[in-house]
Design a protein around this motif. Structure first.
Motif, short mmCIF file in Angstrom:
data_model
loop_
_atom_site.label_atom_id
_atom_site.label_comp_id
_atom_site.label_asym_id
_atom_site.label_seq_id
_atom_site.Cartn_x
_atom_site.Cartn_y
_atom_site.Cartn_z
N THR A 57 1.66 1.03 -7.41
CA THR A 57 2.05 2.41 -7.11
C THR A 57 0.92 3.38 -7.47
O THR A 57 0.59 4.28 -6.68
N ASP A 71 3.47 1.57 -0.26
CA ASP A 71 3.69 0.95 -1.57
C ASP A 71 4.68 -0.17 -1.29
O ASP A 71 5.88 0.04 -1.19
N ARG A 111 7.83 -5.50 -4.24
CA ARG A 111 7.21 -6.53 -5.07
C ARG A 111 7.95 -7.87 -4.99
O ARG A 111 7.75 -8.76 -5.80
MG MG Z 1 5.33 0.31 -8.35
#
Ligand code: MG
Ligand code: ATP
Length: 360
Positions: free
Chosen positions: A145, A246, A249
């Motif tokens: 980020t 972004d 994950r």
């Molecule tokens: Mg992050």
């Protein structure tokens, strides 16, 4: 051939410029006043604007400032025409963030040469017209980020209209890094069912830098269908010159869609064994998804002052070199706390400078 917008209230001069530029092979749009010029610039997205300074109502400097503030026109080449050629005029033109200025009266050849020089420089300095970059790591906490936010601000500062998209299911933190209230999110857009570029606008959060942000929700949400992610990234690419993602994950369908839509993937690796292991897995997944090596950029991020692994050892293990290495910067966590990224508060810090270097 480029499309050039001429904004000048002197109709004879306007006509002369039109002929001159057309003879040089360019397409020309003309208008006699600033506000109409701003509307035309936004709607027709010319490659360059030539703006006269002395105009009634809104002067040329005000026009240039407004163009730079609007994400739709921020990346345009802008040439200012000044009546006098004093150093102070040049300073005023550059302070308004024009690319260059030229004194009036101007010889046709000189003007055409300047226009072509600026267009060529603009293209080579700023890379391709459109680019989507997905910043990725499947290992948490390695700075994805922080890097995505500063990268997006770096492009915006270079005059490229840029959108940062935080593609987490939630909680997302890109808005926090920029001290923005995530009152609308990409999930809201996905649920809305909208498929138009205009419909996107009400979901974008404006940042004072000119950057547009599509935030992630604070509360975890169910993910929309992956084709919504693909549509979203296509619409953003139409509207902006740079889209910075972004990326999630976890390797889910949203992440895969973000990776497939990206011209560049920045795979972020911290110099520690867990991150290395995760990077090995990600590279395999990218290969299986048939992402070519040229699109994959390994970026080292020194999230700790004393790295556990040295970069050559990681490069050897991965069989691929790093495109860049971002230094440890103890001010980074404070920057998140304050909601003012280093690209703004300390643009000359080693961390911000390293990101600028990667996009220069
Ligand atoms: Mg992050
Ligand atoms: N180059 C750096 N120097 C010092 N600290 C850094 C650096 N890069 C990131 N950090 C710090 O590492 C922490 C994690 O950063 P960030 O939240 O950007 O990572 P992330 O990969 O997005 O994490 P998550 O997996 O939670 O989304 C933050 O405290 C940030 O300040």
């Amino acid at each position: 051939m480029a499309t050039i917008l001429v904004i000048d209230d002197d109709l004879d001069f306007q006509q002369m410029l039109r002929l001159m530029l057309q003879r040089g092979g360019h397409k020309v749009i003309t208008t006699g006043d600033g506000p109409d010029g701003l509307t035309k610039a936004k709607q027709l997205k010319p490659d360059m604007a030539i703006v006269d300074v002395m105009m009634p109502g809104m002067n040329g400097y005000q026009v240039v400032r407004k163009m730079r503030e609007d994400p739709d026109t921020a990346g345009m080449s802008i040439l200012v025409l000044t009546a006098r050629a004093q150093p102070v005029d040049r300073e005023a033109a550059l302070a308004a963030r024009a690319d260059d200025y030229i004194p009036k009266p101007v010889a046709p050849n000189e003007l055409l040469a300047k226009v072509n020089e600026l267009l060529a420089h603009h293209q080579s300095a700023q890379g391709p017209a459109k680019q989507t970059t997905s910043v990725l790591s499947l290992r948490g906490g390695v700075g994805v980020t922080s890097i995505a936010v500063n990268l997006a601000l770096g492009w915006q500062a270079r005059g490229r209209s840029t959108c940062l998209v935080d593609l987490q299911a939630g909680p997302g933190q890109a808005a926090l890094h920029l001290r923005l209230n995530a009152r609308t999110t990409w999930i809201d857009w996905a649920i809305s069912g909208d498929t138009s570029t205009n419909g996107l606008s009400k979901f974008l959060l404006p940042h004072t830098s000119g950057l547009s942000v599509l935030a992630a929700p604070i509360v975890p949400m169910n993910l929309p269908a992956p084709n919504r992610v693909t549509t979203l990234l296509e619409l953003l690419r139409e509207r902006f010159e740079r889209v910075i993602v972004d990326a999630p994950r976890i390797w889910d369908a949203t992440c895969a869609a973000a990776v497939l839509a990206a011209d560049n993937i920045w795979l972020i690796i911290a110099p520690e064994v867990g991150s290395l292991q995760s990077a090995v897995g990600v590279l395999r997944a990218l290969k299986a998804a048939r992402i070519s090596d040229e699109r994959i950029n390994l970026i080292a991020n020194q999230i700790m002052p004393n790295p556990g692994l040295v970069l050559p050892a990681i490069e050897k293990a991965l069989g691929q070199g790093f495109k860049g290495s971002l230094p440890y910067d103890e001010a980074q966590s404070g920057a998140i706390g304050q909601g003012v990224p280093l690209m703004i508060s300390q643009p000359d810090s080693l961390f911000a400078a390293a990101i600028k270097q990667l996009i220069s």
